[in-house]
Design a protein around this motif. Structure first.
Motif, short mmCIF file in Angstrom:
data_model
loop_
_atom_site.label_atom_id
_atom_site.label_comp_id
_atom_site.label_asym_id
_atom_site.label_seq_id
_atom_site.Cartn_x
_atom_site.Cartn_y
_atom_site.Cartn_z
N LYS A 83 0.85 -1.19 0.00
CA LYS A 83 0.00 0.00 0.00
C LYS A 83 0.88 1.24 0.00
O LYS A 83 2.03 1.20 0.47
CB LYS A 83 -0.89 0.03 1.24
N ARG A 84 0.32 2.35 -0.49
CA ARG A 84 1.02 3.63 -0.38
C ARG A 84 1.35 3.88 1.08
O ARG A 84 0.54 3.59 1.95
CB ARG A 84 0.14 4.77 -0.90
N GLY A 85 2.53 4.40 1.32
CA GLY A 85 2.95 4.71 2.68
C GLY A 85 3.75 3.60 3.35
O GLY A 85 4.32 3.82 4.41
N THR A 86 3.81 2.42 2.72
CA THR A 86 4.61 1.32 3.29
C THR A 86 6.08 1.69 3.24
O THR A 86 6.61 2.08 2.20
CB THR A 86 4.39 0.01 2.49
N ARG A 87 6.75 1.58 4.37
CA ARG A 87 8.18 1.90 4.46
C ARG A 87 8.99 0.66 4.13
O ARG A 87 8.69 -0.42 4.63
CB ARG A 87 8.52 2.45 5.84
N VAL A 88 10.00 0.83 3.27
CA VAL A 88 10.82 -0.30 2.81
C VAL A 88 12.29 0.07 2.83
O VAL A 88 12.64 1.25 2.89
CB VAL A 88 10.41 -0.72 1.37
N VAL A 89 13.13 -0.96 2.77
CA VAL A 89 14.57 -0.78 2.58
C VAL A 89 14.99 -1.72 1.47
O VAL A 89 14.70 -2.91 1.51
CB VAL A 89 15.37 -1.07 3.87
N ALA A 90 15.65 -1.17 0.44
CA ALA A 90 16.14 -1.96 -0.68
C ALA A 90 17.66 -2.06 -0.59
O ALA A 90 18.33 -1.06 -0.30
CB ALA A 90 15.75 -1.31 -2.00
N GLU A 91 18.18 -3.23 -0.84
CA GLU A 91 19.63 -3.46 -0.86
C GLU A 91 20.09 -3.31 -2.30
O GLU A 91 19.91 -4.21 -3.12
CB GLU A 91 19.95 -4.86 -0.33
N LEU A 92 20.65 -2.13 -2.65
CA LEU A 92 21.05 -1.85 -4.02
C LEU A 92 22.53 -2.15 -4.24
O LEU A 92 23.38 -1.75 -3.42
CB LEU A 92 20.75 -0.40 -4.39
N ARG A 93 22.82 -2.82 -5.34
CA ARG A 93 24.20 -3.20 -5.69
C ARG A 93 25.11 -1.97 -5.69
O ARG A 93 24.78 -0.93 -6.25
CB ARG A 93 24.20 -3.86 -7.07
N ASN A 94 26.26 -2.10 -5.06
CA ASN A 94 27.30 -1.07 -4.95
C ASN A 94 26.89 0.15 -4.12
O ASN A 94 27.67 1.08 -4.00
CB ASN A 94 27.76 -0.59 -6.33
N ILE A 95 25.67 0.15 -3.58
CA ILE A 95 25.22 1.28 -2.76
C ILE A 95 24.93 0.83 -1.34
O ILE A 95 25.31 1.48 -0.39
CB ILE A 95 23.97 1.94 -3.39
N GLY A 96 24.26 -0.32 -1.20
CA GLY A 96 23.89 -0.82 0.12
C GLY A 96 22.43 -0.54 0.41
O GLY A 96 21.63 -0.30 -0.50
N PRO A 97 22.04 -0.55 1.69
CA PRO A 97 20.64 -0.37 2.04
C PRO A 97 20.17 1.07 1.80
O PRO A 97 20.85 2.02 2.16
CB PRO A 97 20.58 -0.73 3.52
N VAL A 98 19.01 1.18 1.15
CA VAL A 98 18.42 2.49 0.85
C VAL A 98 16.97 2.48 1.34
O VAL A 98 16.17 1.66 0.90
CB VAL A 98 18.46 2.79 -0.67
N ALA A 99 16.66 3.38 2.26
CA ALA A 99 15.31 3.46 2.82
C ALA A 99 14.41 4.29 1.93
O ALA A 99 14.84 5.26 1.31
CB ALA A 99 15.36 4.06 4.22
N GLY A 100 13.14 3.89 1.88
CA GLY A 100 12.18 4.64 1.08
C GLY A 100 10.75 4.33 1.49
O GLY A 100 10.51 3.59 2.46
N VAL A 101 9.83 4.87 0.72
CA VAL A 101 8.40 4.68 0.99
C VAL A 101 7.69 4.44 -0.34
O VAL A 101 8.05 5.04 -1.35
CB VAL A 101 7.81 5.89 1.76
N ILE A 102 6.69 3.56 -0.32
CA ILE A 102 5.87 3.32 -1.50
C ILE A 102 4.99 4.55 -1.73
O ILE A 102 4.24 4.94 -0.84
CB ILE A 102 5.00 2.06 -1.34
#
Length: 100
Positions: free
Chosen positions: A56-75
Motif C-alpha cells: 500500500k502507499r505509505g509502506t516503508r521499505v529498505v532496498a539493498e542496491l548493488r554497490n550502494i547498500g541499504p536504501v530506505a524509502g516509501v511506496i
C-alpha cells in the motif's frame, strides 16, 4: 544529501532515471519477511519495482542496491505488480552500473 521524503508532492518525471533490469532484496519496516523484486528503473530519488506483492502507499521499505547498500524509502504509488518507491535520501544511482 537532500531529504526527499516529500517525493509524493514533487514532480519527478523530469528526473534522470535509468531503465534497467536489476534484482534487489526488499525488506519492510513492519518486520514482515523480505522479498526479491525487479527494479525496472532507478533515479537518484526513487525507483520503480515489480513483483508479486501486496503493498500500500505509505509502506516503508529498505532496498539493498548493488554497490550502494541499504536504501530506505516509501511506496508512493501502486499499479500492481509495479510500485513506485521514493528514497528518503538522494543516492548516486549510476553506482549500480559500476563494476563490483
Amino acid at each position: 544529501r537532500r531529504n526527499r521524503s516529500n517525493m509524493t508532492t514533487l514532480c519527478t518525471r523530469a528526473v534522470e532515471r535509468d531503465a534497467m533490469f536489476l534484482m534487489t532484496d526488499l525488506v519492510f519496516e513492519s518486520g514482515q519477511p523480505g522479498v526479491r523484486v525487479k527494479v525496472r528503473n532507478l533515479s537518484s530519488y526513487g525507483m520503480m519495482i515489480e513483483g508479486d506483492l501486496r503493498l500500500k502507499r505509505g509502506t516503508r521499505v529498505v532496498a539493498e542496491l548493488r554497490n550502494i547498500g541499504p536504501v530506505a524509502g516509501v511506496i508512493v504509488w501502486v499499479r500492481a505488480p509495479r510500485y513506485g518507491v521514493a528514497f528518503e535520501d538522494e543516492i548516486d544511482h549510476r553506482q549500480t552500473r559500476s563494476e563490483v
